[in-house]
Design a protein around this motif. Structure first.
Motif, PDB file in Angstrom:
ATOM      1  N   ARG A  98       0.818  -1.211   0.000  1.00  0.00           N
ATOM      2  CA  ARG A  98       0.000   0.000   0.000  1.00  0.00           C
ATOM      3  C   ARG A  98       0.856   1.268   0.000  1.00  0.00           C
ATOM      4  NH1 ARG A  98      -4.643  -2.377   4.045  1.00  0.00           N
ATOM      5  NH2 ARG A  98      -6.038  -3.159   2.421  1.00  0.00           N
ATOM      6  N   MET A  99       2.032   1.181   0.605  1.00  0.00           N
ATOM      7  CA  MET A  99       2.959   2.316   0.573  1.00  0.00           C
ATOM      8  C   MET A  99       3.350   2.653  -0.860  1.00  0.00           C
ATOM      9  SD  MET A  99       3.959   3.818   3.429  1.00  0.00           S
ATOM     10  CE  MET A  99       5.646   4.346   3.168  1.00  0.00           C
ATOM     11  N   GLY A 100       3.417   1.628  -1.708  1.00  0.00           N
ATOM     12  CA  GLY A 100       3.776   1.851  -3.108  1.00  0.00           C
ATOM     13  C   GLY A 100       2.759   2.673  -3.872  1.00  0.00           C
ATOM     14  N   ALA A 101       1.530   2.743  -3.341  1.00  0.00           N
ATOM     15  CA  ALA A 101       0.456   3.474  -4.019  1.00  0.00           C
ATOM     16  C   ALA A 101       0.204   4.837  -3.380  1.00  0.00           C
ATOM     17  CB  ALA A 101      -0.815   2.633  -3.999  1.00  0.00           C
ATOM     18  N   PHE A 102       1.210   5.385  -2.691  1.00  0.00           N
ATOM     19  CA  PHE A 102       0.980   6.603  -1.907  1.00  0.00           C
ATOM     20  C   PHE A 102       0.625   7.819  -2.753  1.00  0.00           C
ATOM     21  CE2 PHE A 102       5.305   7.311  -3.147  1.00  0.00           C
ATOM     22  CZ  PHE A 102       5.517   8.684  -3.107  1.00  0.00           C
ATOM     23  N   THR A 103       0.942   7.802  -4.045  1.00  0.00           N
ATOM     24  CA  THR A 103       0.619   8.958  -4.892  1.00  0.00           C
ATOM     25  C   THR A 103      -0.763   8.833  -5.534  1.00  0.00           C
ATOM     26  OG1 THR A 103       1.671   7.947  -6.836  1.00  0.00           O
ATOM     27  CG2 THR A 103       3.045   9.380  -5.454  1.00  0.00           C
ATOM     28  N   LYS A 107      -9.346   4.567  -4.290  1.00  0.00           N
ATOM     29  CA  LYS A 107      -9.232   3.327  -3.498  1.00  0.00           C
ATOM     30  C   LYS A 107      -9.605   2.087  -4.307  1.00  0.00           C
ATOM     31  CE  LYS A 107      -9.889   5.458   1.043  1.00  0.00           C
ATOM     32  NZ  LYS A 107     -10.716   5.510   2.272  1.00  0.00           N
ATOM     33  N   GLY A 108     -10.575   2.236  -5.204  1.00  0.00           N
ATOM     34  CA  GLY A 108     -10.978   1.112  -6.039  1.00  0.00           C
ATOM     35  C   GLY A 108      -9.860   0.667  -6.969  1.00  0.00           C
ATOM     36  N   GLU A 109      -9.169   1.656  -7.562  1.00  0.00           N
ATOM     37  CA  GLU A 109      -8.056   1.332  -8.469  1.00  0.00           C
ATOM     38  C   GLU A 109      -6.879   0.734  -7.689  1.00  0.00           C
ATOM     39  OE1 GLU A 109      -6.902   4.588 -10.910  1.00  0.00           O
ATOM     40  OE2 GLU A 109      -8.810   4.662 -12.001  1.00  0.00           O
ATOM     41  N   ILE A 110      -6.646   1.243  -6.487  1.00  0.00           N
ATOM     42  CA  ILE A 110      -5.568   0.696  -5.651  1.00  0.00           C
ATOM     43  C   ILE A 110      -5.869  -0.766  -5.300  1.00  0.00           C
ATOM     44  CG2 ILE A 110      -4.439   0.840  -3.391  1.00  0.00           C
ATOM     45  CD1 ILE A 110      -4.821   3.913  -3.585  1.00  0.00           C
TER      46      ILE A 110
END
Length: 234
Positions: A98-103, A107-110
């Motif tokens: 989840r840290m990799g998606a910080f930018t 939420k659905g795409e993550i």
């Protein structure tokens, strides 16, 4: 997609890169090979703005990103998987991903990206709630790559992904790299295992003491006598 032009980088008074220039086209795997201290990792760290160049320019998708803040470069679609994995050991596998998606904000795409990572790396799904520091070296490398692709990059920088892994795991990691590329992600690969790097890459650049001394089609470089002698142990 990426153009690096005349990069000069210093560590104090020591010049690490001497006018390095190369390009990466969309859809390619391009590899930088060379001995320890050749400037390969320094080049990647400069591209992702962890190091500031003294001179030279870095252009990504037509925009000058030279010296920009690292998080803005990630947001533009460039992700860096560092040498040594650098997973956060006291956080779980899921938290690292989840840290990799910080930018990213959706939420659905993550969640969809997380499903994709788990489909690609089933072992990470099995260990989702396990602390990253307790994973094996190969699992940590998978986690580092998974975290890198959680930002949904257009260009993925991979620094020594095979370091410290068994031959069987090295083959598995390079198979994953090929798959990621075939699914649309462009890759710039730094690797000491020149044989494996040249096997998966489309093009290659050879670095020696901070300079590009040779470049060309990866398969042709595999047959080059100088490359075979210096980097393939033949």
């Amino acid at each position: 997609m990426l153009e690096v032009k005349d990069l000069e980088v210093y560590y104090g008074l020591i010049k690490a890169l001497h006018g390095v220039s190369f390009e990466v086209k969309q859809g390619e795997i391009v590899t930088l090979i060379g001995a320890n201290g050749a400037g390969k990792s320094t080049t990647l760290r400069t591209i992702s703005s962890l190091i500031k160049p003294k001179t030279g320019t870095i252009t990504f998708q037509g925009q000058d990103i030279t010296g920009k803040a690292p998080h803005t470069i990630v947001a533009q679609g460039l992700s860096h998987v560092p040498e040594g994995r650098k997973v956060i050991g006291d956080m779980t596998v899921l938290e690292n991903l989840r840290m990799g998606a910080f930018t990213r904000g959706d939420k659905g795409e993550i969640a969809a990206s997380l499903d994709e990572v788990f489909a690609r790396f089933p072992r990470l799904k099995e260990r989702a709630n396990q602390l990253a520091g307790t994973l094996s070296g190969g699992e940590q490398q998978m986690l580092a790559i998974g975290r890198g692709i959680m930002s949904k990059p257009k260009l993925l920088l991979l620094d020594e992904p095979s370091m410290g892994l068994s031959p069987k795991l090295v083959e598995e990691i390079f198979s994953i790299i090929s798959t990621i590329n075939s699914q649309g992600t462009t890759i710039l690969l730094v690797e000491q295992n020149a044989f494996m790097a040249l096997q998966v890459a489309h093009r290659a650049y050879v670095l020696e003491t901070g300079r590009v001394v040779l470049s060309g089609d990866a398969k042709k470089l595999q047959k080059d006598e100088k490359v075979r002698s210096a980097y393939l142990g033949e």
